[in-house]
Design a protein around this motif. Structure first.
Motif, short mmCIF file in Angstrom:
data_model
loop_
_atom_site.label_atom_id
_atom_site.label_comp_id
_atom_site.label_asym_id
_atom_site.label_seq_id
_atom_site.Cartn_x
_atom_site.Cartn_y
_atom_site.Cartn_z
N PHE A 1 6.88 20.13 -8.91
CA PHE A 1 5.94 19.20 -9.55
C PHE A 1 6.63 17.87 -9.84
O PHE A 1 6.02 16.80 -9.69
CB PHE A 1 5.37 19.80 -10.83
N THR A 2 7.88 17.90 -10.26
CA THR A 2 8.62 16.67 -10.52
C THR A 2 8.79 15.86 -9.24
O THR A 2 8.59 14.64 -9.23
CB THR A 2 9.99 17.00 -11.16
N VAL A 3 9.14 16.53 -8.15
CA VAL A 3 9.26 15.85 -6.86
C VAL A 3 7.92 15.27 -6.44
O VAL A 3 7.84 14.15 -5.92
CB VAL A 3 9.83 16.82 -5.79
N TYR A 4 6.85 16.00 -6.68
CA TYR A 4 5.49 15.53 -6.36
C TYR A 4 5.16 14.25 -7.13
O TYR A 4 4.65 13.29 -6.57
CB TYR A 4 4.50 16.65 -6.68
N MET A 5 5.47 14.23 -8.42
CA MET A 5 5.16 13.04 -9.23
C MET A 5 6.02 11.85 -8.81
O MET A 5 5.55 10.71 -8.86
CB MET A 5 5.37 13.34 -10.71
N ILE A 6 7.24 12.09 -8.40
CA ILE A 6 8.10 11.00 -7.93
C ILE A 6 7.64 10.50 -6.56
O ILE A 6 7.67 9.30 -6.29
CB ILE A 6 9.58 11.47 -7.89
N ALA A 7 7.17 11.40 -5.71
CA ALA A 7 6.77 11.03 -4.36
C ALA A 7 5.39 10.39 -4.29
O ALA A 7 5.09 9.68 -3.33
CB ALA A 7 6.80 12.26 -3.46
N MET A 8 4.54 10.62 -5.29
CA MET A 8 3.17 10.12 -5.20
C MET A 8 3.06 8.60 -5.04
O MET A 8 2.29 8.13 -4.20
CB MET A 8 2.32 10.58 -6.39
N PRO A 9 3.79 7.78 -5.79
CA PRO A 9 3.65 6.33 -5.57
C PRO A 9 4.13 5.88 -4.19
O PRO A 9 3.67 4.87 -3.69
CB PRO A 9 4.53 5.71 -6.66
N ILE A 10 5.00 6.64 -3.57
CA ILE A 10 5.54 6.26 -2.27
C ILE A 10 4.68 6.81 -1.14
O ILE A 10 4.27 6.09 -0.23
CB ILE A 10 7.00 6.76 -2.12
N ALA A 11 4.40 8.10 -1.19
CA ALA A 11 3.67 8.76 -0.11
C ALA A 11 2.16 8.70 -0.28
O ALA A 11 1.42 8.99 0.66
CB ALA A 11 4.11 10.22 0.00
N GLY A 12 1.68 8.35 -1.46
CA GLY A 12 0.25 8.32 -1.71
C GLY A 12 -0.27 9.64 -2.23
O GLY A 12 0.41 10.67 -2.14
N PHE A 13 -1.49 9.61 -2.75
CA PHE A 13 -2.07 10.80 -3.38
C PHE A 13 -2.33 11.90 -2.36
O PHE A 13 -1.98 13.05 -2.59
CB PHE A 13 -3.37 10.43 -4.11
N ILE A 14 -2.95 11.56 -1.25
CA ILE A 14 -3.38 12.59 -0.30
C ILE A 14 -2.17 13.33 0.28
O ILE A 14 -2.12 14.56 0.27
CB ILE A 14 -4.24 11.98 0.82
N ILE A 15 -1.21 12.61 0.78
CA ILE A 15 -0.06 13.24 1.43
C ILE A 15 0.78 14.03 0.43
O ILE A 15 1.14 15.19 0.67
CB ILE A 15 0.79 12.19 2.17
N SER A 16 1.10 13.41 -0.71
CA SER A 16 1.96 14.10 -1.68
C SER A 16 1.26 15.32 -2.27
O SER A 16 1.89 16.36 -2.48
CB SER A 16 2.41 13.14 -2.78
N ILE B 1 -12.61 4.59 -8.44
CA ILE B 1 -11.25 4.65 -8.95
C ILE B 1 -10.37 5.01 -7.76
O ILE B 1 -10.57 6.04 -7.12
CB ILE B 1 -11.11 5.71 -10.06
N TYR B 2 -9.41 4.16 -7.47
CA TYR B 2 -8.58 4.36 -6.30
C TYR B 2 -7.24 4.97 -6.70
O TYR B 2 -6.49 4.38 -7.46
CB TYR B 2 -8.40 3.05 -5.54
N LEU B 3 -7.00 6.15 -6.18
CA LEU B 3 -5.75 6.86 -6.43
C LEU B 3 -4.65 6.24 -5.56
O LEU B 3 -4.95 5.52 -4.60
CB LEU B 3 -5.94 8.34 -6.15
N PRO B 4 -3.39 6.49 -5.88
CA PRO B 4 -2.30 5.82 -5.14
C PRO B 4 -2.37 6.05 -3.64
O PRO B 4 -2.65 7.14 -3.16
CB PRO B 4 -1.03 6.47 -5.73
N ARG B 5 -2.10 4.97 -2.92
CA ARG B 5 -2.04 5.03 -1.45
C ARG B 5 -0.60 4.95 -1.01
O ARG B 5 0.25 4.48 -1.74
CB ARG B 5 -2.83 3.87 -0.85
N ALA B 6 -0.37 5.39 0.22
CA ALA B 6 1.00 5.37 0.76
C ALA B 6 1.52 3.95 0.87
O ALA B 6 0.76 3.01 1.17
CB ALA B 6 1.02 6.05 2.12
N GLN B 7 2.82 3.77 0.62
CA GLN B 7 3.43 2.45 0.64
C GLN B 7 3.89 2.03 2.04
O GLN B 7 4.32 0.91 2.21
CB GLN B 7 4.63 2.42 -0.31
N TRP B 8 3.83 2.92 3.01
CA TRP B 8 4.30 2.53 4.34
C TRP B 8 3.23 1.99 5.20
O TRP B 8 2.15 1.98 5.17
CB TRP B 8 5.03 3.65 5.04
#
Length: 165
Positions: A99-114, A158-165
């Motif tokens: 879960f910690t890795v998921y929360m760290i990865a969400m801003p980078i990978a986006g909501f759907i992928i993470s 409401i737009y959830l985080p999207r991938a940064q790449w």
């Protein structure tokens, strides 16, 4: 104060550690909430209420630590007993790390992928490995990663985080 065995002394130690962990997490979230954008027209920023809640949680956990230490004293146990109890909590610790890795990865990978990766890995870790459970885990991960994203974006705007790449 009564004399306790090393096994029973571990329970208050785990309680104190859990209170400290929750307090540190609440403090982290309070400082993250302080970085939410402020409105020009509102006297308080969007993070004020979450900061009050998280600081209150941290204070309550700090009080619980003080109460536990005054009630039971410093815990005394052996390393072997503590390690045995800790390995019994292996599934909980692994899920907390995931879960910690998921929360760290969400801003980078986006909501759907993470969310998809997190749900799939936790389900595959916890479920028995059969062909039907793997297919079901993939279906559930797709449903609960893409479903809330489109629900929030289309129904609530409401737009959830999207991938940064």
């Amino acid at each position: 104060m009564e004399r306790r065995s090393a096994e029973t002394a571990l329970i208050p130690a785990l309680q104190v550690l859990s209170y400290l962990f929750i307090a540190l997490g609440a403090l982290f979230m309070a400082f993250k909430a302080g970085s939410l954008p402020a409105s020009r027209w509102e006297p308080m920023s969007a993070g004020t209420f979450p900061q009050i809640i998280f600081f209150s949680i941290a204070i309550l956990c700090g009080m619980a630590v003080i109460f536990e230490l005054s009630k039971h004293g410093l815990p005394r146990t052996t390393f072997c007993i503590a390690w045995r109890r800790l390995t019994a909590l292996k599934a909980v610790i692994i899920n907390l790390v995931l879960f910690t890795v998921y929360m760290i990865a969400m801003p980078i990978a986006g909501f759907i992928i993470s969310t998809f990766v997190y749900l799939l890995t936790t389900q595959l870790y916890l479920a028995p490995r059969k062909a039907t459970t793997v297919v079901l885990a993939i279906f559930v991960a797709i449903l609960f990663s893409a479903g809330p994203y489109y629900l929030f974006s289309e129904a609530f705007n409401i737009y959830l985080p999207r991938a940064q790449w």
